[in-house]
Design an enzyme around this catalytic site. Structure first.
Site, PDB file in Angstrom:
ATOM      1  N   GLY A 193      64.714  67.899  36.234  1.00 45.48           N
ATOM      2  CA  GLY A 193      63.631  68.098  35.284  1.00 45.48           C
ATOM      3  C   GLY A 193      63.338  66.812  34.544  1.00 45.48           C
ATOM      4  O   GLY A 193      64.068  65.830  34.659  1.00 45.48           O
ATOM      5  N   GLU A 194      62.273  66.842  33.781  1.00 45.87           N
ATOM      6  CA  GLU A 194      61.877  65.682  32.992  1.00 45.87           C
ATOM      7  C   GLU A 194      62.908  65.397  31.906  1.00 45.87           C
ATOM      8  O   GLU A 194      63.687  66.285  31.520  1.00 45.87           O
ATOM      9  CB  GLU A 194      60.512  65.934  32.346  1.00 45.87           C
ATOM     10  CG  GLU A 194      59.366  66.072  33.335  1.00 45.87           C
ATOM     11  CD  GLU A 194      59.102  64.802  34.119  1.00 45.87           C
ATOM     12  OE1 GLU A 194      59.181  63.705  33.534  1.00 45.87           O
ATOM     13  OE2 GLU A 194      58.817  64.906  35.324  1.00 45.87           O
ATOM     14  N   GLY A 197      64.558  65.285  28.529  1.00 45.45           N
ATOM     15  CA  GLY A 197      64.431  66.186  27.384  1.00 45.45           C
ATOM     16  C   GLY A 197      64.158  67.635  27.738  1.00 45.45           C
ATOM     17  O   GLY A 197      63.961  68.461  26.853  1.00 45.45           O
ATOM     18  N   ASP A 248      73.193  63.050  34.179  1.00 47.15           N
ATOM     19  CA  ASP A 248      72.297  61.907  34.227  1.00 47.15           C
ATOM     20  C   ASP A 248      72.126  61.330  35.631  1.00 47.15           C
ATOM     21  O   ASP A 248      71.052  61.411  36.183  1.00 47.15           O
ATOM     22  CB  ASP A 248      72.727  60.819  33.244  1.00 47.15           C
ATOM     23  CG  ASP A 248      71.627  59.803  33.036  1.00 47.15           C
ATOM     24  OD1 ASP A 248      70.442  60.187  33.036  1.00 47.15           O
ATOM     25  OD2 ASP A 248      71.946  58.610  32.901  1.00 47.15           O
ATOM     26  N   ARG A 262      52.545  83.371  35.513  1.00 49.34           N
ATOM     27  CA  ARG A 262      53.158  84.633  35.096  1.00 49.34           C
ATOM     28  C   ARG A 262      53.835  85.332  36.280  1.00 49.34           C
ATOM     29  O   ARG A 262      54.935  85.846  36.159  1.00 49.34           O
ATOM     30  CB  ARG A 262      52.087  85.537  34.482  1.00 49.34           C
ATOM     31  CG  ARG A 262      52.650  86.847  34.011  1.00 49.34           C
ATOM     32  CD  ARG A 262      51.616  87.642  33.255  1.00 49.34           C
ATOM     33  NE  ARG A 262      52.158  88.937  32.932  1.00 49.34           N
ATOM     34  CZ  ARG A 262      51.562  90.071  33.212  1.00 49.34           C
ATOM     35  NH1 ARG A 262      50.394  90.074  33.819  1.00 49.34           N
ATOM     36  NH2 ARG A 262      52.132  91.214  32.899  1.00 49.34           N
ATOM     37  N   GLY A 301      66.222  69.783  29.065  1.00 45.19           N
ATOM     38  CA  GLY A 301      67.370  70.665  28.861  1.00 45.19           C
ATOM     39  C   GLY A 301      68.342  70.729  30.025  1.00 45.19           C
ATOM     40  O   GLY A 301      69.159  71.652  30.107  1.00 45.19           O
ATOM     41  N   LYS A 302      68.278  69.755  30.916  1.00 41.81           N
ATOM     42  CA  LYS A 302      69.172  69.744  32.082  1.00 41.81           C
ATOM     43  C   LYS A 302      70.642  69.748  31.676  1.00 41.81           C
ATOM     44  O   LYS A 302      71.427  70.573  32.148  1.00 41.81           O
ATOM     45  CB  LYS A 302      68.898  68.506  32.953  1.00 41.81           C
ATOM     46  CG  LYS A 302      67.513  68.431  33.520  1.00 41.81           C
ATOM     47  CD  LYS A 302      67.262  67.148  34.291  1.00 41.81           C
ATOM     48  CE  LYS A 302      67.378  65.902  33.458  1.00 41.81           C
ATOM     49  NZ  LYS A 302      66.355  65.731  32.434  1.00 41.81           N
ATOM     50  N   GLU A 356      75.476  63.674  27.956  1.00 40.66           N
ATOM     51  CA  GLU A 356      74.649  63.341  26.796  1.00 40.66           C
ATOM     52  C   GLU A 356      74.105  64.629  26.194  1.00 40.66           C
ATOM     53  O   GLU A 356      73.473  65.433  26.882  1.00 40.66           O
ATOM     54  CB  GLU A 356      73.481  62.442  27.193  1.00 40.66           C
ATOM     55  CG  GLU A 356      72.608  62.095  25.991  1.00 40.66           C
ATOM     56  CD  GLU A 356      71.404  61.255  26.333  1.00 40.66           C
ATOM     57  OE1 GLU A 356      70.561  61.077  25.443  1.00 40.66           O
ATOM     58  OE2 GLU A 356      71.288  60.782  27.484  1.00 40.66           O
ATOM     59  N   HIS A 379      68.387  61.736  39.258  1.00 42.44           N
ATOM     60  CA  HIS A 379      68.440  61.996  37.821  1.00 42.44           C
ATOM     61  C   HIS A 379      68.517  63.510  37.639  1.00 42.44           C
ATOM     62  O   HIS A 379      67.686  64.251  38.143  1.00 42.44           O
ATOM     63  CB  HIS A 379      67.189  61.446  37.134  1.00 42.44           C
ATOM     64  CG  HIS A 379      67.142  61.744  35.681  1.00 42.44           C
ATOM     65  ND1 HIS A 379      67.940  61.089  34.768  1.00 42.44           N
ATOM     66  CD2 HIS A 379      66.428  62.638  34.980  1.00 42.44           C
ATOM     67  CE1 HIS A 379      67.701  61.565  33.563  1.00 42.44           C
ATOM     68  NE2 HIS A 379      66.779  62.507  33.670  1.00 42.44           N
TER      69      HIS A 379
END
Length: 147
Positions: free
Chosen positions: A21-22, A24, A46, A104, A26-27, A70, A6
């Site tokens: 990434g999770e 949502g 996707d 940081r 922004g991939k 998407e 994914h």
């Protein structure tokens, strides 16, 4: 061996980039942004099919999603309709992991292990992406020697 991941995949300056990434995170948006650069191209969104070929990890789109992306709030769109070049596959040179927060002053991330290959890895948090620094940091990471 072949695996399906994914994520999103693009090319920048001839180098293949896998973005993870999770949902949502922004991939797809980051892959489109990079692919829209003068030296960029879009590969997949996707479901990314990865396989070993000739000593490299090659990424390509899942057949059902080739040439499509998407965009949250817009639906599934044709990449070509967006005016972004498309490539059918790429050799992966970098893995970018999108996270919410990172320290940081973090230690350099270890490599990503894909199909037994160690690929350079970059971790980008939300603040860095929101500031618009992701393309610059990705270009810099692509200049570093492979582990």
């Amino acid at each position: 061996m072949t695996i399906t991941l994914h994520g999103a995949c693009c090319v920048l300056g001839g180098a293949g980039i896998l973005i993870r990434g999770e949902s949502g995170s922004g991939k797809s948006s980051l892959a489109l942004l990079l692919a829209a650069a003068a030296d960029g191209a879009f590969v997949a969104d996707d479901r990314i099919v990865c396989a070993v070929a000739g000593g490299d990890v090659v990424a390509r789109p899942h057949a059902a999603l080739a040439g499509r992306v998407e965009v949250r709030g817009q639906g599934i769109l044709s990449v070509a309709d967006l005016g972004v070049p498309v490539r059918p596959e790429t050799i992966l040179n970098l893995v970018v992991d999108l996270v919410d927060v990172s320290p940081r002053l973090p230690k350099p991330p270890g490599p990503a292990d894909l199909l037994g290959f160690q690929l350079p890895r970059l971790v980008l948090d939300h603040g860095v992406r929101a500031a618009g620094l992701a393309p610059l940091l990705i270009r810099a990471a692509l200049q570093k020697p492979r582990p």
